[in-house]
Each structure stands twice: as structure tokens, then as C-alpha cells.
Design a protein around this motif. Structure first.
Motif, PDB file in Angstrom:
ATOM      1  N   CYS A  40       1.125  -8.040 -14.914  1.00  0.00           N
ATOM      2  CA  CYS A  40       1.382  -8.020 -13.474  1.00  0.00           C
ATOM      3  C   CYS A  40       2.462  -9.041 -13.093  1.00  0.00           C
ATOM      4  O   CYS A  40       3.328  -8.766 -12.250  1.00  0.00           O
ATOM      5  N   LEU A  46      -9.480 -15.095  -4.359  1.00  0.00           N
ATOM      6  CA  LEU A  46      -8.794 -14.475  -3.222  1.00  0.00           C
ATOM      7  C   LEU A  46      -7.473 -15.176  -2.891  1.00  0.00           C
ATOM      8  O   LEU A  46      -6.711 -14.687  -2.046  1.00  0.00           O
ATOM      9  N   LEU A  97      -4.143 -13.161  -2.795  1.00  0.00           N
ATOM     10  CA  LEU A  97      -4.162 -12.174  -1.720  1.00  0.00           C
ATOM     11  C   LEU A  97      -3.971 -12.849  -0.365  1.00  0.00           C
ATOM     12  O   LEU A  97      -3.206 -12.355   0.481  1.00  0.00           O
ATOM     13  N   TYR A 128      -0.351 -13.877   0.029  1.00  0.00           N
ATOM     14  CA  TYR A 128       0.495 -12.698   0.239  1.00  0.00           C
ATOM     15  C   TYR A 128       0.421 -12.229   1.687  1.00  0.00           C
ATOM     16  O   TYR A 128       1.441 -12.026   2.351  1.00  0.00           O
ATOM     17  N   THR A 159       1.602  -5.102  -3.218  1.00  0.00           N
ATOM     18  CA  THR A 159       0.185  -5.074  -2.856  1.00  0.00           C
ATOM     19  C   THR A 159      -0.672  -4.685  -4.048  1.00  0.00           C
ATOM     20  O   THR A 159      -1.723  -5.291  -4.313  1.00  0.00           O
ATOM     21  N   ALA A 160      -0.217  -3.672  -4.798  1.00  0.00           N
ATOM     22  CA  ALA A 160      -0.955  -3.225  -5.985  1.00  0.00           C
ATOM     23  C   ALA A 160      -1.032  -4.333  -7.027  1.00  0.00           C
ATOM     24  O   ALA A 160      -2.076  -4.550  -7.659  1.00  0.00           O
ATOM     25  N   VAL A 193      -0.816  -7.668  -6.518  1.00  0.00           N
ATOM     26  CA  VAL A 193      -1.680  -8.751  -6.045  1.00  0.00           C
ATOM     27  C   VAL A 193      -3.145  -8.368  -6.172  1.00  0.00           C
ATOM     28  O   VAL A 193      -3.978  -9.155  -6.648  1.00  0.00           O
ATOM     29  N   LEU A 194      -3.503  -7.145  -5.772  1.00  0.00           N
ATOM     30  CA  LEU A 194      -4.896  -6.707  -5.859  1.00  0.00           C
ATOM     31  C   LEU A 194      -5.358  -6.622  -7.310  1.00  0.00           C
ATOM     32  O   LEU A 194      -6.522  -6.943  -7.619  1.00  0.00           O
ATOM     33  N   THR A 195      -4.467  -6.210  -8.207  1.00  0.00           N
ATOM     34  CA  THR A 195      -4.827  -6.141  -9.631  1.00  0.00           C
ATOM     35  C   THR A 195      -5.085  -7.532 -10.194  1.00  0.00           C
ATOM     36  O   THR A 195      -6.037  -7.746 -10.965  1.00  0.00           O
ATOM     37  N   VAL A 208      -6.066 -10.170  -8.459  1.00  0.00           N
ATOM     38  CA  VAL A 208      -7.332 -10.634  -7.884  1.00  0.00           C
ATOM     39  C   VAL A 208      -8.511 -10.055  -8.661  1.00  0.00           C
ATOM     40  O   VAL A 208      -9.478 -10.759  -8.987  1.00  0.00           O
ATOM     41  N   ALA A 209      -8.439  -8.754  -8.994  1.00  0.00           N
ATOM     42  CA  ALA A 209      -9.508  -8.114  -9.770  1.00  0.00           C
ATOM     43  C   ALA A 209      -9.621  -8.724 -11.163  1.00  0.00           C
ATOM     44  O   ALA A 209     -10.729  -8.943 -11.676  1.00  0.00           O
ATOM     45  N   TYR A 222     -11.209 -12.111 -10.925  1.00  0.00           N
ATOM     46  CA  TYR A 222     -12.644 -11.966 -10.686  1.00  0.00           C
ATOM     47  C   TYR A 222     -13.369 -11.669 -11.997  1.00  0.00           C
ATOM     48  O   TYR A 222     -14.397 -12.285 -12.317  1.00  0.00           O
TER      49      TYR A 222
END
Length: 323
Positions: free
Chosen positions: A148, A270, A273, A276, A292-293, A295-297, A299-300, A303
Motif C-alpha cells: 500500500c 484509526l 484514516l 486523511y 481512500t482504498a 488508507v482503509l486497507t 487501517v485493516a 488492526y
């Protein structure tokens, strides 16, 4: 709502508040780094942090309920002077300096995404020096995040006039390395002296070092008038020095007490995110499906990395720190 549910709710609110405070570091730093040269800004930041943490120490040192965690004495053993100085100069000073330098070349979004890699880098240093090990899921999470970061670096980047994106990514990577390489040593000092006392001493060390560097480089300390003449910059400096580098530790300690270290630490995932979203809303940085994709990846992946880590005994919990 019973007391237990209230405690859990307030604990999660505190944990998310810390993620939001630390997540906006790049956004808060951006206007300041455009107004003042990076080395002088490092000095201003940590002078402000020393003042803020000194106030917090005076308010908490007599409170027996929390001074065991925050610290009740400013007395430091001579054998730890060098450790305190190195954590301050490298883990705080160079971390901030490289972070400020990066913002002249990349946006707060890109800066926040790279800073979010802190847990991975911290564990790598633990693997090298403390015999820590990552399991298969953690390796997968790391590789996904690394891909990423690569995708972010070659994709659309917020254009900075006169900036060189590659240099910006290099600077922010050095920033992450600076804070991650001292993470375990900072943790041991916090356990020994309390989180507020150990950080206060580190801030004093880097403030002194920053003053020496500013004077030796012939930089202009009167640049503080630029900040003092703008209420927004004054507020940002106070928030950067006192909020991000001070009050957030007290809030985090509260969340530890209410929901536990592991759950509180998971909320910090978080941070990329938050950075961003705030960068898009306040700095007008680019909002795109691509970023966005990514950043969310990330974060996942963070986690998964930390959630699985909290169930193992081979690695201690890793808490990203953006003091």
C-alpha cells in the motif's frame, strides 16, 4: 446505563480521542512548517511541550491514584541520563525534524499514512534487538501495508510547489525510523519513572539540543514573532506541543484503565484514516477513491496486526507514538 457500560463507553471515547489527536499531527504541523524553518520549529515545539508537561506534572504528582503511572518525582538516576538524552534527541527531536522537512515535499495525507507504519517498524527493531518474532498473519499484514505504501508513492500525490515527493517520502521514513528505534527504550524509562516524568525529561533534553543547534546554525529565533502574530499558528503550536505531546498521554492512561491496553491500542489504528479525512477537510488535499482504498486497507492491516498480536505471548503490545 449502568456504571460498567459507562466506563466502557468513556474508555472507548478516550481511546478514539487519542487516535484523533495523534492522527492530526501532520495536519497541525503543515501550516507551522510553512511559516518557520524546521529546526527552529523543533525548538519551539519542545519548549511548548516542556511547559505543558510541567503543568501536568505539578497537577498530578501529588495524586496517589495516578502518580504511580505518570510519575511523582523528577529525580533521575545518573546511569539513565544518556538514555533520556538519546530518546529525546533521536526519538523526539529527529522524529519531529524529519517530519517537518517531509511536509515541504508531500501532503499531510501521505505523511500520515507513512507515520501509521510505526507499529511495524517498532516490531522490526524488536526482532533485531530483543528477539521478538512475527507470526504469519502479522507478516501478511506487514506485506499488505508495504504494498500500500508503494502504491501510495507511485500514485497521485498532493502537489507541493517546489517539492520533491521522493525526498518527502525519504524524510518521513527517517522520521518513523527515529521514533521506532527508541520505542522499547522509551517504554522501559516510562515504566521506571512514569510516563509524564520520562517524557518531560526527554523534552527538556531535546529543547536544550534544539537551542544549541539553532544557535550554532545561526537560525533566527525571532521567527517566533511570525507565530505570535497569527492566532491560528499560536493555537496550532500549543496543540502540537501541549496537546499532542502532553495531554494525550493522560487521556490514553485513562483509556487503559477503563478498557485495557490492548483495546485502547487497537483504536490507534484509526490514525491514518483520521489524518486523511482531516487533511482533506482542512487543507483541501485531494480526495480520491485510490487514496481512500489505500488508507482503509492500511487501517485493516494494522488492526489485524495488533489484534492478533494481543493474543500472543511472543511480542509485547506495540503502541504507535507521535509525541
Amino acid at each position: 446505563m449502568n456504571n460498567i457500560n459507562k466506563d466502557v463507553l468513556f474508555g472507548w471515547c478516550a481511546a478514539i480521542s487519542v487516535a484523533m489527536i495523534w492522527g492530526v499531527t501532520g495536519v497541525v504541523s503543515k501550516p507551522l512548517s510553512m511559516a518557520v524553518d524546521p529546526m527552529t520549529l523543533v525548538f519551539f515545539r519542545y519548549v511548548t511541550a516542556v511547559i505543558g508537561l510541567s503543568v501536568i506534572f505539578m497537577l498530578t504528582c501529588k495524586n496517589t491514584k495516578i502518580n504511580g503511572e505518570l510519575g511523582k518525582s523528577l529525580k533521575i538516576e545518573k546511569s539513565d541520563y544518556f538514555k533520556i538524552a538519546m530518546c529525546g534527541i533521536i526519538g523526539q527531536g529527529l522524529f519531529s525534524l524529519f517530519n517537518f522537512l517531509s511536509l515541504a515535499h508531500i501532503g499531510a495525507t501521505e505523511n500520515g499514512v507513512i507515520q501509521g507504519m510505526n507499529p511495524f517498524v517498532t516490531v522490526f527493531f524488536g526482532m533485531i534487538f530483543m528477539n521478538f518474532r512475527m507470526n504469519k498473519i502479522q507478516w501478511c499484514a506487514f506485506l499488505v501495508s508495504a504494498l500500500c505504501i508503494y502504491a501510495m508513492s507511485i500514485g497521485p500525490t498532493n502537489q507541493i510547489q517546489g517539492g520533491t515527493p521522493l525526498l518527502g517520502y525519504l524524510y518521513v521514513s527517517c522520521s518513523v525510523l527515529s521514533i521506532a528505534c527508541t520505542a522499547h527504550l522509551r517504554a522501559s524509562l516510562a515504566d521506571k519513572y512514569g510516563s509524564v516524568v520520562s517524557m518531560l525529561m526527554q523534552y527538556i533534553a531535546v529543547a536544550i539540543f534544539g537551542l544549541v543547534m539553532v544557535l550554532s546554525m545561526g537560525l533566527d529565533l525571532s521567527q517566533i514573532t511570525i507565530i505570535l502574530s497569527d492566532p491560528l499558528l499560536i493555537g496550532l503550536l500549543i496543540f502540537l506541543g501541549t496537546g499532542i505531546s502532553g495531554v494525550s498521554y493522560v487521556i490514553q492512561l485513562y483509556s487503559f484503565k477503563k478498557i485495557g491496553v490492548e483495546k485502547s491500542t487497537l483504536a490507534l489504528n484509526l490514525m491514518p484514516l483520521v489524518g486523511y479525512i482531516v487533511a482533506v477537510l482542512t487543507l483541501g488535499e485531494q480526495l480520491s477513491f485510490y487514496k481512500t482504498a489505500i488508507v482503509l486497507t492500511i487501517v485493516a492491516a494494522l488492526y489485524a496486526f495488533n489484534a492478533f498480536e494481543s493474543k500472543t505471548k511472543t511480542i509485547t503490545a506495540v503502541k504507535p507514538v507521535t509525541a
